[in-house]
Design an enzyme around this catalytic site. Sequence first.
Site, PDB file in Angstrom:
ATOM      1  N   GLU A  96       2.262   3.038  -0.839  1.00 60.01           N
ATOM      2  CA  GLU A  96       1.021   3.135  -1.601  1.00 60.01           C
ATOM      3  C   GLU A  96       0.964   4.521  -2.219  1.00 60.01           C
ATOM      4  O   GLU A  96       1.411   4.722  -3.334  1.00 60.01           O
ATOM      5  CB  GLU A  96      -0.180   2.853  -0.692  1.00 60.01           C
ATOM      6  CG  GLU A  96      -1.303   2.163  -1.422  1.00 60.01           C
ATOM      7  CD  GLU A  96      -2.334   1.573  -0.467  1.00 60.01           C
ATOM      8  OE1 GLU A  96      -3.488   1.500  -0.867  1.00 60.01           O
ATOM      9  OE2 GLU A  96      -1.964   1.179   0.666  1.00 60.01           O
ATOM     10  N   GLU A 104      -6.899   6.785   8.991  1.00 60.69           N
ATOM     11  CA  GLU A 104      -7.513   5.800   8.100  1.00 60.69           C
ATOM     12  C   GLU A 104      -8.584   4.991   8.827  1.00 60.69           C
ATOM     13  O   GLU A 104      -9.624   4.665   8.258  1.00 60.69           O
ATOM     14  CB  GLU A 104      -6.436   4.865   7.556  1.00 60.69           C
ATOM     15  CG  GLU A 104      -6.933   3.809   6.600  1.00 60.69           C
ATOM     16  CD  GLU A 104      -5.801   3.015   5.979  1.00 60.69           C
ATOM     17  OE1 GLU A 104      -6.013   2.396   4.926  1.00 60.69           O
ATOM     18  OE2 GLU A 104      -4.685   3.007   6.555  1.00 60.69           O
TER      19      GLU A 104
END
Length: 923
Positions: free
Chosen positions: A507, A777
């Site tokens: 990502e 996260e």
Amino acid sequence: MKGISFYFTILYCSIVLMFNLGCSEAKLASEPVSLRVSENFTSPLGFYDSKPTFSWNLPTSNNGLQQTAYQIVAGSDPDLLPEKADFWNSEKVTSSQSAWIKYSGTALGSRQRVYWQVRYWDQEGQPSEWSKTESFELGLLDNSDWSAKWIGLPTAEEEVTGEYGDMVHRPQYLRKDFDIPSDVTQARLYITAKGVFDVHLNAKDISDDVMPPGWTPYDERIETITYDVTDLLSQGPNTIGVELAPGWHSGRLGWQKSNWSETPSPKVLCQLEMIHSDGSKSLLITDHSWKATTDGPIRRASIYDGELYDARKELEGWTSNGYEDSDWSKVLVEDIDPLVDLQPKRHHTVKPKIHLEAKKVEMTDGEAVFDLEQNMVGVSRLQVPMKKGDTLKVRFSEMLSPDGTFYTDNYRSALSTDYYIADKTGVIDWMPKFTFHGFRYVALSGYDLGKTPTEDWVTGVVQYSDFDQNGSFSSSHEKLNQLQSNIQWGLRGNFFDVPTDCPQRDERLGWTGDAQVFGPTSLFNAEVYSFWASWLQSVRESQYKNGGIPFVVPDVLQNNKVSSGWGDACTIIPWELYRYTGDRAILEDNYEMMKKWVHHHKESTTDLISHMNSFADWLQPFPETGNTRGDTSPKLIGTAFFGYSAKLTALTAEVLGREREAKEYWDLYNAVATAFDQQFFNADGEVTGVEPTQTAYLLALAFDLIPDNKRAKAGEHLVAKINEADNHLRTGFLGTPLLAKVLDQLGHPELMYTLLFKETYPSWFYSINQGATTIWERWNSYSKTDGFNPQRMNSLNHYAYGAIGQWMYERIAGIAPIEAGYKKIRIAPFPHEPLTTAKASVNTTYGEVKSSWQIEGNLFVLKTTVPQNTTASIELPTTSMETVMVNDEPVKNNYTVRGTGKGKTLSFEVEPGTYHIKCQLDR
């Protein structure tokens, strides 16, 4: 005789007058310091801004110094300043402003070097000495400045698979021999790439830049870089060599192969401009005369998958003159596209910033595993013994599994593996140059098994955009200090030319939602104004025709989709940058984008209630629905951000003096707030019709979307929701950064302390208790009892929840702007258990602010520094004026008592200076 006497009398008086004038001149105030242009650049080369702003600080030598006027001069010859300012002389301007002064002189153009000085007048009307001379040199500002052509080899067909993973474009080596007719007195290399490059002159590296030129929306703008290469050139034969790899332009991006499977081959564009001792000029450009090969040692270079280096293919001497390149290929040449702007890079390149030594090494499953004891981003420098022909395999991991094996599930399809093939037996010294990894652990296999691994085999080279630290925070609490460290490392790990969401998996994209929640905290910790300003230009360039803002910028997903709370980065970040810097230019640059986004919000509503897509309160803990988007209504979230963006656009219009538009957006904001209140809140200030989450209340209160007569009741409902959760948060990406602000406004900062210092899930300290050295996260990415979160979307370096750092600076230490840019400062620390001390410093537009407090028995002791040319309001946690001592003197007047109940504070105003304050602690 009388005439002679009179003559000597006049002469004597003249000498005395001249002496006195000289003494008066010697008593001028000290010169301005810290001269900067535009977004705080110091003497930039290849600068982007032909209409810069000027900033400076007043010297710290005299407490209480205030500016009442200034004068700026700018010219082409530093030896003639300030008398001859052939570009600009502002003359004396009555103003206290010492930052963001717009250049108003002769139009400036490409390559131009500008020298400038400034002086100020103090509050007594006395002028200062002129500052030292600073300068800036402009780069190539327009496509028409380029004579060079894009060059490169066709590499798209060279796709291989196997052990080393997918490789779409083989790295290229390009070179050119050239002669210089006479000595060079100045040489500038202007260079960029569709891809990433490393450039050499006469076998020497030009810079230590990492993967330049950087990442922008390539179909709109490509950044160029200027290097001063004067000292690397000499009369006679010379050679330039460029290594070129796919990078973000031609490489694999995102987790969907459709986004990267058919990308064009990388190309390079460079232009060497030389001035000679006889005044003549010469030019070297990329054109058809260059030679290139893909048969070099870097066989593969992928951001996600890593780099493969085959030392057996090293091209000895290829960047030196006379290298035999007859078997190299002729390059393909491509004209510059007039629709794609070539513009000088407007923020700092990525650099190797920190070197981390491995602290431990252990053998696991035949691999030597090195522990750096800090999750980081960059590459590993390897000094490893190898045997000729063997392949060293280098793997990376952010954390080990409980059994000691590598945890790489969260890398998803990113292989994140480097390889080095040795050409001889001995110790190699190597680090890759066209990839980067997120890791704490490095595993090596394929080294000389006759040698015992030692810690000095591996060094972590930490790489991030070249910004300096802007502030500091510490306290008496070890875990709070670790949280501050985790925030800083999360920032370093995700400010890799653009603000990324994570640095390790497939990502590493510029997610807008993550950016907007962390923006303010980043400004306290690092000098990242130019970083954000540059990225916002990419946001403007990526905005859809209908006003929508993509999920990620640059927009590699190209799906024409948007999300509330994510796209609102285009209004929130410019406003926050203005609030902390005071620079109106950031609002001017982004105002049209803000308006278009608000219009898109409006088009996504029915009766002003949003139906825009939303990632919502992403990764909220304990969601009742089990959804990663949490339980807060997307309609509520979308409407809330619609109202907030309208409000910020109204505020921006006011700052820019656009009164009619300001009224339009205030009217829109008020209409949205009314619709929001009627749709989602009842008369008792309680959420109705949708799930009454903590975030629902936080949005309403933070964005002022409910009437004043409901605020207190809504606040009570919020506190009740927190109490229901055993005083734990239940917030995700959007709600978490609002918690501290709202609880403070409600008069419950002590509850924020409770939330912050929680040890159990979900909390900031929970991850620290599990061994985190960066922000995660998820609140529960890992636990010592249950292991890793089963979700593969589980980054262990993700800065969003680090947004709490803003409150740590602004309320625990107590440093916040009252007026934009800290022209007026609030020093309002809030001491509370379990802390006994806290301190912070912030480099503001006007200088460094410091706040340091400690509790001594029942005394609160504060030491604070207020920079020159500002004022401050100091708020103390007491209502007993009689106990307040400032620099050993009592405060006799000019104080006020604010707040209610235990939240009362005593407040007074101060001028610039350092203050040592003691008072009786009420709490």
